[in-house]
Motif scaffolding. Structure first.
Motif, mmCIF file in Angstrom:
data_model
loop_
_atom_site.group_PDB
_atom_site.id
_atom_site.type_symbol
_atom_site.label_atom_id
_atom_site.label_comp_id
_atom_site.label_asym_id
_atom_site.label_seq_id
_atom_site.Cartn_x
_atom_site.Cartn_y
_atom_site.Cartn_z
ATOM 1 N N GLY A 1 0.796 -1.209 0.000
ATOM 2 C CA GLY A 1 0.000 0.000 0.000
ATOM 3 C C GLY A 1 0.834 1.267 0.000
ATOM 4 N N GLY A 2 0.216 2.351 -0.431
ATOM 5 C CA GLY A 2 0.909 3.633 -0.489
ATOM 6 C C GLY A 2 1.373 4.126 0.861
ATOM 7 N N ALA B 1 -5.064 5.811 -2.994
ATOM 8 C CA ALA B 1 -6.260 6.563 -3.348
ATOM 9 C C ALA B 1 -5.929 8.032 -3.593
ATOM 10 C CB ALA B 1 -7.306 6.442 -2.244
ATOM 11 N N SER B 2 -4.980 8.564 -2.838
ATOM 12 C CA SER B 2 -4.624 9.974 -2.976
ATOM 13 C C SER B 2 -3.702 10.234 -4.162
ATOM 14 C CB SER B 2 -3.945 10.467 -1.692
ATOM 15 O OG SER B 2 -2.674 9.852 -1.532
ATOM 16 N N GLY B 3 -2.929 9.219 -4.555
ATOM 17 C CA GLY B 3 -1.926 9.421 -5.599
ATOM 18 C C GLY B 3 -0.706 10.165 -5.116
ATOM 19 N N ALA B 4 -0.579 10.338 -3.795
ATOM 20 C CA ALA B 4 0.541 11.088 -3.237
ATOM 21 C C ALA B 4 1.740 10.177 -3.030
ATOM 22 C CB ALA B 4 0.127 11.739 -1.920
ATOM 23 N N THR C 1 -4.516 3.976 -8.719
ATOM 24 C CA THR C 1 -5.069 5.091 -7.980
ATOM 25 C C THR C 1 -6.450 5.398 -8.556
ATOM 26 O OG1 THR C 1 -4.604 7.329 -7.172
ATOM 27 C CG2 THR C 1 -4.038 6.863 -9.468
ATOM 28 N N THR C 2 -7.058 6.475 -8.107
ATOM 29 C CA THR C 2 -8.367 6.857 -8.647
ATOM 30 C C THR C 2 -8.187 7.550 -9.996
ATOM 31 O OG1 THR C 2 -8.332 9.015 -7.559
ATOM 32 C CG2 THR C 2 -9.258 7.155 -6.308
ATOM 33 N N ARG C 3 -9.266 7.610 -10.758
ATOM 34 C CA ARG C 3 -9.196 8.307 -12.053
ATOM 35 C C ARG C 3 -8.869 9.768 -11.858
ATOM 36 N NH1 ARG C 3 -13.692 4.883 -12.632
ATOM 37 N NH2 ARG C 3 -13.296 3.156 -14.079
ATOM 38 N N ALA C 4 -9.371 10.361 -10.771
ATOM 39 C CA ALA C 4 -9.110 11.779 -10.520
ATOM 40 C C ALA C 4 -7.637 12.033 -10.216
ATOM 41 C CB ALA C 4 -9.974 12.266 -9.365
ATOM 42 N N ALA C 5 -7.006 11.111 -9.490
ATOM 43 C CA ALA C 5 -5.613 11.305 -9.099
ATOM 44 C C ALA C 5 -4.624 10.811 -10.150
ATOM 45 C CB ALA C 5 -5.346 10.595 -7.773
ATOM 46 N N ALA C 6 -5.096 10.012 -11.111
ATOM 47 C CA ALA C 6 -4.186 9.376 -12.069
ATOM 48 C C ALA C 6 -3.357 10.365 -12.899
ATOM 49 C CB ALA C 6 -4.967 8.432 -12.984
ATOM 50 N N PRO C 7 -3.931 11.444 -13.457
ATOM 51 C CA PRO C 7 -3.097 12.346 -14.267
ATOM 52 C C PRO C 7 -1.915 12.930 -13.504
ATOM 53 C CG PRO C 7 -5.423 12.780 -14.675
ATOM 54 C CD PRO C 7 -5.355 11.840 -13.499
ATOM 55 N N PRO D 1 -13.725 4.558 -4.054
ATOM 56 C CA PRO D 1 -12.347 4.164 -3.747
ATOM 57 C C PRO D 1 -11.843 3.103 -4.731
ATOM 58 C CG PRO D 1 -13.856 3.025 -2.282
ATOM 59 C CD PRO D 1 -14.686 3.991 -3.069
ATOM 60 N N VAL D 2 -10.528 2.900 -4.736
ATOM 61 C CA VAL D 2 -9.946 1.885 -5.616
ATOM 62 C C VAL D 2 -10.486 0.519 -5.206
ATOM 63 C CG1 VAL D 2 -7.801 0.785 -6.342
ATOM 64 C CG2 VAL D 2 -7.876 3.259 -6.008
ATOM 65 N N ASP D 3 -11.072 -0.188 -6.159
ATOM 66 C CA ASP D 3 -11.705 -1.477 -5.897
ATOM 67 C C ASP D 3 -10.690 -2.602 -6.048
ATOM 68 O OD1 ASP D 3 -13.252 -3.999 -7.160
ATOM 69 O OD2 ASP D 3 -14.606 -2.899 -5.831
ATOM 70 N N LEU D 4 -10.500 -3.380 -4.983
ATOM 71 C CA LEU D 4 -9.507 -4.457 -5.033
ATOM 72 C C LEU D 4 -9.875 -5.528 -6.047
ATOM 73 C CD1 LEU D 4 -8.540 -4.976 -1.283
ATOM 74 C CD2 LEU D 4 -7.298 -3.727 -3.049
ATOM 75 N N GLY D 5 -11.163 -5.764 -6.239
ATOM 76 C CA GLY D 5 -11.577 -6.729 -7.253
ATOM 77 C C GLY D 5 -11.141 -6.297 -8.642
ATOM 78 N N GLU D 6 -11.266 -5.001 -8.930
ATOM 79 C CA GLU D 6 -10.806 -4.487 -10.224
ATOM 80 C C GLU D 6 -9.301 -4.602 -10.349
ATOM 81 O OE1 GLU D 6 -12.510 -0.873 -11.970
ATOM 82 O OE2 GLU D 6 -13.768 -0.725 -10.186
ATOM 83 N N VAL D 7 -8.599 -4.363 -9.256
ATOM 84 C CA VAL D 7 -7.142 -4.511 -9.272
ATOM 85 C C VAL D 7 -6.764 -5.950 -9.616
ATOM 86 C CG1 VAL D 7 -5.068 -4.502 -7.832
ATOM 87 C CG2 VAL D 7 -6.702 -2.603 -7.694
ATOM 88 N N LEU D 8 -7.416 -6.925 -8.980
ATOM 89 C CA LEU D 8 -7.107 -8.329 -9.245
ATOM 90 C C LEU D 8 -7.485 -8.714 -10.670
ATOM 91 C CD1 LEU D 8 -8.171 -10.055 -5.903
ATOM 92 C CD2 LEU D 8 -5.878 -9.375 -6.639
ATOM 93 N N ASP D 9 -8.597 -8.197 -11.159
ATOM 94 C CA ASP D 9 -8.988 -8.474 -12.547
ATOM 95 C C ASP D 9 -7.935 -7.947 -13.519
ATOM 96 O OD1 ASP D 9 -11.351 -9.721 -11.813
ATOM 97 O OD2 ASP D 9 -12.566 -7.907 -12.009
ATOM 98 N N ASP D 10 -7.452 -6.742 -13.275
ATOM 99 C CA ASP D 10 -6.443 -6.147 -14.156
ATOM 100 C C ASP D 10 -5.131 -6.920 -14.083
ATOM 101 O OD1 ASP D 10 -5.733 -3.756 -15.921
ATOM 102 O OD2 ASP D 10 -4.158 -3.639 -14.389
ATOM 103 N N LEU D 11 -4.727 -7.300 -12.875
ATOM 104 C CA LEU D 11 -3.490 -8.084 -12.747
ATOM 105 C C LEU D 11 -3.622 -9.435 -13.435
ATOM 106 C CD1 LEU D 11 -2.523 -7.284 -9.036
ATOM 107 C CD2 LEU D 11 -1.337 -6.514 -11.103
ATOM 108 N N GLY D 12 -4.792 -10.075 -13.302
ATOM 109 C CA GLY D 12 -5.015 -11.338 -13.992
ATOM 110 C C GLY D 12 -4.899 -11.189 -15.496
#
Length: 228
Positions: free
Chosen positions: A52-53, A90-93, A111-117, A135-146
């Motif tokens: 984590g960040g 989540a903050s992108g910091a 990170t979030t779409r807002a913080a990504a740029p 917030p950043v969804d862990l399920g989406e993270v796992l889907d992307d990593l898969g």
């Protein structure tokens, strides 16, 4: 057809009273040389390592496979020398000066779409940045990593990340190295925090293994399974 999610291994060293560190600015070393080597072996067997960040900012870890022989063995079977290094913020910091970005192989930050740029600008040339919902969804993270071919993911903290994976029922294995120490500081980081864990406090996870590694005890659990 959706890609299969990675096998998720949570790994942590903690004190007898459940702390990951003390409250001082210096990192408290809970493990011993034999256990650090065991963790290095686990890292070498994974496709990606996630942290984590908050842990990046607090501990400034490198998260490497330290053994040259293990790195060579990865290369020999067609894998990158180092596992993919992944973080969530989540903050992108996340400053570009962190050691995480300057050691090892490929890096990936969610990170979030807002913080990504802003994070893409900060980490240009250092890491790929993926923007997700808030917030950043862990399920989406796992889907992307898969989808990226990650079959085995090692999660090394911190406590809020471990809590989220366990509360959402996303951890396949839990490895806890229990050090013979008592921290006892209320403001020190804990392994897991308050959450609505699957099954509640009466559910007993299945214990897979218990063994000593030097002066620590390694406990391995299957969080998705219930003890008979």
């Amino acid at each position: 057809m959706a890609a299969r999610r990675p096998y998720v291994l949570l790994s942590a060293a903690m004190s007898v009273d459940g702390f990951l560190d003390d409250a001082s600015p210096d990192r408290l070393l809970l493990s011993n040389p034999a256990d650090f080597d065991r963790v290095d072996q686990e890292r070498a067997g994974c496709d990606a390592i996630l942290v984590g960040g908050n842990t990046l900012r607090r501990d400034n870890p490198r998260l490497l496979v330290n053994s040259a022989a293990r790195r060579a063995a990865r290369v020999a079977v067609g894998k990158p020398e180092y596992p993919l290094k992944v973080t969530l913020s989540a903050s992108g910091a996340l400053g570009a000066g962190l050691a995480f970005w300057h050691t090892g192989g490929a890096k990936l930050a969610y990170t979030t779409r807002a913080a990504a740029p802003g994070l893409r600008a900060e980490l240009a040339g250092l890491a790929e940045v993926v923007g997700l919902g808030a917030p950043v969804d862990l399920g989406e993270v796992l889907d992307d990593l898969g989808a990226r071919g990650v079959e085995r993911l090692m999660v090394e903290g911190g406590g809020s990340v471990h809590t989220q994976f366990l509360a959402q029922g996303l951890a396949d294995e839990l490895q806890l190295a229990i050090a013979p120490l008592l921290v006892g500081q209320a403001d020190a980081p804990r392994f897991a925090g308050p959450a609505d864990y699957p099954g509640g406090p009466t559910r007993r996870m299945r214990l897979v293994e218990a063994r000593t590694v030097g002066d620590v005890v390694l406990l391995r659990y299957a969080p998705k399974e219930t003890s008979p």
